[in-house]
Design an enzyme around this catalytic site. Structure first.
Site, PDB file in Angstrom:
ATOM      1  CE1 TYR A 191     -82.760 -15.503 -27.734  1.00 15.77           C
ATOM      2  CE2 TYR A 191     -84.896 -14.329 -28.051  1.00 15.77           C
ATOM      3  CZ  TYR A 191     -84.068 -15.228 -27.119  1.00 15.77           C
ATOM      4  OH  TYR A 191     -84.493 -15.729 -26.114  1.00 15.77           O
ATOM      5  CG  HIS A 220     -86.307 -16.165 -30.389  1.00 11.85           C
ATOM      6  ND1 HIS A 220     -86.991 -16.742 -30.028  1.00 11.85           N
ATOM      7  CD2 HIS A 220     -85.221 -16.881 -30.133  1.00 11.85           C
ATOM      8  CE1 HIS A 220     -85.621 -17.890 -28.938  1.00 11.85           C
ATOM      9  NE2 HIS A 220     -85.361 -17.781 -29.085  1.00 11.85           N
TER      10      HIS A 220
END
Lengths: 756, 756
Positions: free
Chosen positions: A279, A436
């Site tokens: 990410y 996440h």
């Protein structure tokens, strides 16, 4: 109204066709667009160098081919309908990517066909936008307009802003006014005030949202939008406990929001992004492209110096969070195969080179990427490469702290490099990593030459593969990939860390105990985790030892567990390939049953079970023509479980990878001590097996007290003694430990010595 | 006696040390050694060119480095004890390889240290040999002396003969007499008259045995041995039904034996070797090196013209039996990864170039191999490469007949090549393939760019990995790898072809029905098998169709089965990677059970089951970033089984690869018709899925009569009709078929037409 609009467009078309001459006069004044990423000044310089800087020219030529091919097709701005991977989704992605490149081409070639293309497409969007409801696909917590989630709408706006900037001064004022009013300002409001649960978070999604609003604000000289982007919306009366569809909290616990908050909070001072490199890679583009735009339009903000230059550090951190092939370590949710060849890293490397110290090591990465960003940063990189200024980017062993203050654990990377032979051990003792994050305190993965030896499963998702849940996360991401048992770390009582509770996990982080890589032949990292299982302390130490000149280093792994109650402890090893030998007996079942019912165990088939029955078990496997062996100290009653992912997987979403689990039953304390060695090779052409046997003969735990743990590693050549101070990590403390009636004195938190 | 021998050796040592001058005078007369592979004449030419032919020089330098390193260690001739992979086995292998190279180095450099090394080592062997019993490891049907099987002893003698030849003229006659009498003649007798069950077979083992005896016979000018090698032992009173430990018959059914019989029988006129390419590769070295020796010493035999030049054809066949990376198709027992980079193929390519027509396409293979044989053949290849004479070796679609007369079926290879994009379909309708044969009539495998798409499992063995059954065949080779269900072909009633009976299998072969690759866009191969299941005819037709300019070809697979009784028919597809989508519903079990009890089914876990319920099922998977789909015509009640290898595998010997099985229940006749398409790609860096959906919409069986089968393939762009004549394969017959009231007339055995 519709007819009125049509007339208006017609008038516009006529007006613009009239000035359809090939070369565009560029005004160099400051208010003149472009002034976002390209500037009138940089355009002028770039144009003067076209044809002279090979990598820049080649990248430009590829962009030109792509756009020219797109220009041959009719403009398509379909009514949004599909999930990721579907037609409308893909078409709108193509549209913004093409407009983005077309804007650059218009500026650098002066050919108005590119400007006309952008204008016509924007008018189509402006026609559609005012009556567009939220996207019909209901899956997102923040549905977009053009796409199923605001995130993709923000992608659209970040790229389109740049295209718009490139034609802004070329457009008649009434046309830009019209677009500002009908399309862009409403779109920015939609992504922010109308969707606060999306815009006002600390999360990569919101970074995209902030930057989308900020970029279009800069183009339109709309300071309200720019400030909104930088500082977020004012605190609204919202549910601070709301969660998104990844299970992450919607709002930051401190109520911070906006671009700067997204720089403050998820980035550590070392530039590590708490969600993980996958990410971080995704967020790098909006972070850096907005920084470049701010530097151009709001230089007083000194954005590249913000938080002691964290943006530059982030690029360096990210490049170091890759294996030998440049692929990111899949910490937390991460799709394997993503690498620094991705477009956002091309941009990141070029911007870091230009706005940083022109580090020649970055050039060697740019050279591998073999393309540049089509602006002044890419020009400088390409110029430097054309005069061979690059130096190798040598990845070092390093620690990257986590937490906005750098005090929430981190990632320790131990590396070995000798010519083309590389090993990389990645040890994770960081914070939760937002929505996440995986529940994998003190887990690790091991790489050799860009190949996984002991893997981190990564995410369970086929990004943009429509057949697989529209390209979105699969349910097995939660039921398996994020669970502790999916990682190479301790699981207590078959229960995930923090009982898989996101709120609890988010409050806690592991703590660094040691990180010392000053001796390349003995690199050590050690960390503790006291919150994952209340009442239990996990303490893991990993060492990369190079004991012999002609051999690769091996890994010593000492995993101490102590609790106030007796528990079962499992330590999985996710290897690949085929089992070659074990020194313990085992049985394989006639039918396969799952290893458990929850916390990911329901996804593991139990393929076999053995009892250690020896002081030191050995397990050898062959993968990609290399032999590996784990030699682990065991107690006779320890269980060895052979398992394979794939149970309760009704849509075959999981990879069927194997794992070897060492299980210690009903213990208040335990030491899992092992040596992991890459020791041999198999060549299927010569059919020669070289060093198919590990040089490690045994691993034993000699001492395990509250204060000290001592491990003996025996090879055919020597005995090595490792003593770890468990409670005092100071480098100046003097220790004295008695082992088998012999005194050992040492300074600092560890002792290691080999005797022949 | 021992003391006497010691004195003798001492005397020898003194004698030879005396002539330790660096340069050796070479006598060019015909009786002068070397005259086996190197000859006095070729040595003289090669020496004159040293330093001028880069690839030859580089290969020689590598050999020199290896031998010089070996010379620094003490000579080790240990008492034989270990299995393959163990110390004594490995050491004796190193010894013969080093002697072989040392002999060449002695000849080409003239440095006597190499000769001395060989002599001293041979004297060690001569000391040990007379009292050496058969090897203590009892696993082989033909135990050797130095190794566990005579096969390896023969390897030793084939290489050592060449070394011996290189020092023969340099040795004092009494010393060569001593070695001949004490070591070499007894060794040759041991491998032949003392082990007839090994020597007198038609089998790759015996080829090595024949050549070992023949080579040493040529060195010693011992015509009795040479004749024994060429023609075998006289028929002995032996059990013609005896089997070896691979399950192969010991003696040829016609009682033929010797080198020429091994050329006559297992080779087809096309040069295909019935055991398959893996063993052909292994046998190529003795075949060709002995041929070269015979050509040098017995040119009247015209060995390279034997059987219309079958040895040259064999090299060409073998090079064509490789995938895009040069790896051999693992037909029958074959270890994957073995390729034309192996030493025996370096030798084969060089010999074929020199003794054949100096085909420049062979040079491109030699260039990839990047080394040459260190004799006149290698010199010529290296010289040609130094002047860039190579041309690409383009693998064509081709049929290779099986059987000594070429009338026992064969292998059909259909290929597509467009730049770097290659597809290769390998269809097997050959004879049993001796003891290494698999029970896989009409099976196929599919390759794309050197990667397996639908695999042939290959063998179950880790060659030379000692931990895995001493490097020998694993029991799962018989219980799984050789069984029919391990292959992509029809299994009737869950029973292997010929009920897995070797004698029955060996009596039969499939029959070619069609092979026509004259149209590169429509390549067809078809064959029948009527003996695998008495009362049942299997008829499979495979077509590589390139229907669109911009798409890869796809495979049409029509598998007809008709029987005099109702049976269950299974058709497995051994794919790799992950399942992306199916158009049929299925259930996955909570626990895994084996799919059956025998014939290999006991090794398959049943991972799921569905009922077709549609006219045409689709199954899409992703492997190595490519999307593949099988679209198969089904009847509603057809079962689809998801299975994975690995059940009843107590030592984890098998790879856990998946398969999709289409099962038709209780049918007297059935048509399995499908299209296999490689249609899309996934890029994990751009995260783009291109063409993730197959263009094939459906496959239907329109007609299936005794005489004709008609298949319709529907894509979004067109409908294609395929009509196959099932009983008349003549190319001139006129056919008329009525389908849905429409008449189709065509000439020859098939009709194919697409309509938009």
């Amino acid at each position: 109204m519709n007819n009125y609009l049509k007339l208006f467009f017609l008038a516009v078309l006529i007006t613009s066709c009239a000035k359809n001459s090939k070369e565009l006069p560029v005004d160099a004044s400051n208010d003149q667009h472009p002034n976002l990423i390209l500037t009138t000044k940089s355009v002028s310089e770039i144009k003067s160098k076209l044809g002279k800087v090979p990598l820049f020219d080649a990248t430009l030529e590829k962009a030109k081919q792509a756009v020219d091919a797109a220009l041959e097709k009719e403009i398509a701005v379909p009514i949004p309908k599909d999930m990721a991977g579907g037609y409308t989704h893909t078409q709108h992605k193509i549209n913004y990517a093409t407009m983005h490149k077309a804007g650059i081409l218009f500026q650098l070639t002066g050919d108005q066909k590119y400007a006309i293309y952008i204008r016509d497409m924007l008018l189509e969007y402006a026609k559609m936008f005012p009556t567009l409801p939220r996207h019909p696909q209901m899956r997102s917590y923040a549905r977009g307009k053009i796409f199923w989630q605001c995130l993709n709408d923000s992608n659209w706006l970040v790229y389109t802003s740049q295209a718009y900037d490139c034609i802004y001064s070329w457009l008649p004022k009434e046309q830009s006014d019209y677009l500002n009013k009908t399309l862009f300002r409403p779109y920015a409001d939609f992504l922010s005030v109308e969707t606060p649960q999306y815009f006002n978070r600390v999360h990569n999604h919101s970074t995209w949202g902030n930057v989308a609003v900020g970029m279009i604000g800069l183009v339109m000289n709309d300071d309200e939008l720019v400030n909104r982007a930088l500082y977020g919306l004012k605190k609204e009366d919202v549910d601070l406990k709301a969660k998104d569809n990844d299970g992450g909290f919607i709002f930051d616990k401190d109520g911070k929001a906006g671009f700067l908050a997204n720089l403050d909070s998820p980035f550590s001072p070392d530039g590590f992004y708490t969600e993980g490199p996958y990410y971080q890679r995704y967020a790098m583009y909006p972070f850096l492209i907005f920084a470049e735009a701010l530097q151009n339009k709001k230089p007083d903000l000194k954005i590249f110096e913000y938080k002691e230059g964290v943006l530059m550090k982030a690029v360096d951190a990210l490049l170091n969070l890759t294996d030998a092939d440049g692929e990111f370590f899949p910490l937390n949710d991460g799709q394997k195969g993503m690498s620094y060849y991705t477009a956002s890293l091309v941009s990141a490397v070029d911007i870091a080179y230009y706005y940083g110290n022109q580090d020649p090591a970055l050039l060697s990465v740019a050279k591998k990427q073999n393309k540049v960003q089509l602006d002044i940063t890419g020009l400088r990189v390409a110029e430097a490469l054309s005069t061979n200024k690059e130096k190798p980017f040598i990845k070092q062993s390093m620690e990257l702290s986590d937490g906005s203050q750098g005090d929430e654990g981190g990632i320790g990377i131990l590396r070995h490099q000798k010519k083309d032979e590389t090993l990389a051990l990645v040890f994770k003792y960081s914070a939760q990593g937002l929505s996440h994050g995986h529940y994998d305190k003190l887990s690790f993965s091991l790489y050799e030459n860009g190949e996984e030896v002991l893997q981190d499963y990564g995410l369970s998702r086929f990004v943009n593969v429509e057949q697989k849940n529209g390209g979105g996360y699969l349910k097995e991401n939660k039921t398996f990939a994020k669970q502790t048992i999916a990682h190479n770390t301790i699981v207590q009582d078959q229960t995930s860390h923090f009982k898989y509770d996101f709120a609890t996990g988010s409050k806690n982080h592991s703590d660094k105990y040691l990180f010392d890589v000053s001796n390349p032949d003995f690199q050590i990292v050690s960390a503790k985790e006291i919150n994952a299982y209340p009442g239990t302390e996990l303490h893991r130490t990993m060492i990369m030892v190079k004991d012999a000149n002609d051999a690769k280093p091996y890994i010593i792994d000492v995993n101490r567990v102590q609790s106030n109650k007796a528990h079962t402890f499992d330590l999985p090893h996710y290897y690949f390939g085929q089992i070659i030998a074990t020194n313990f007996a085992y049985q394989t079942p006639k039918q396969l049953l799952p290893l458990g019912k929850k916390y990911g165990y329901q996804h593991l088939w139990n393929e076999g079970m053995g009892i250690a029955n020896v002081e030191s078990i050995q397990f050898t496997w062959l993968h990609h023509q290399k032999f590996y062996t784990i030699t682990a100290a065991t107690q006779k009653e320890d269980e060895i479980l052979f398992a394979r992912i794939g149970a309760n997987d009704p849509e075959f979403n999981l990879r069927k990878d194997p794992t070897l689990i060492i299980r210690k039953q009903a213990a208040k304390k335990a030491v899992f001590a092992s040596v992991i060695a890459s020791h041999g090779t198999y060549n299927p052409v010569t059919e020669k097996a070289d060093n198919a046997y590990t040089p490690i003969e045994s691993v034993k735990v000699l001492v395990d007290t509250k204060a000290y743990t001592a491990i003996e590693v025996v090879t055919s050549e020597k005995n090595s003694l490792l003593i770890l101070s468990n409670e005092d990590n100071a480098s100046d403390t003097m220790h004295r430990v008695t082992i088998n009636n012999k005194d050992y004195r040492f300074q600092g938190a560890y002792y290691y010595k080999s005797t022949k």
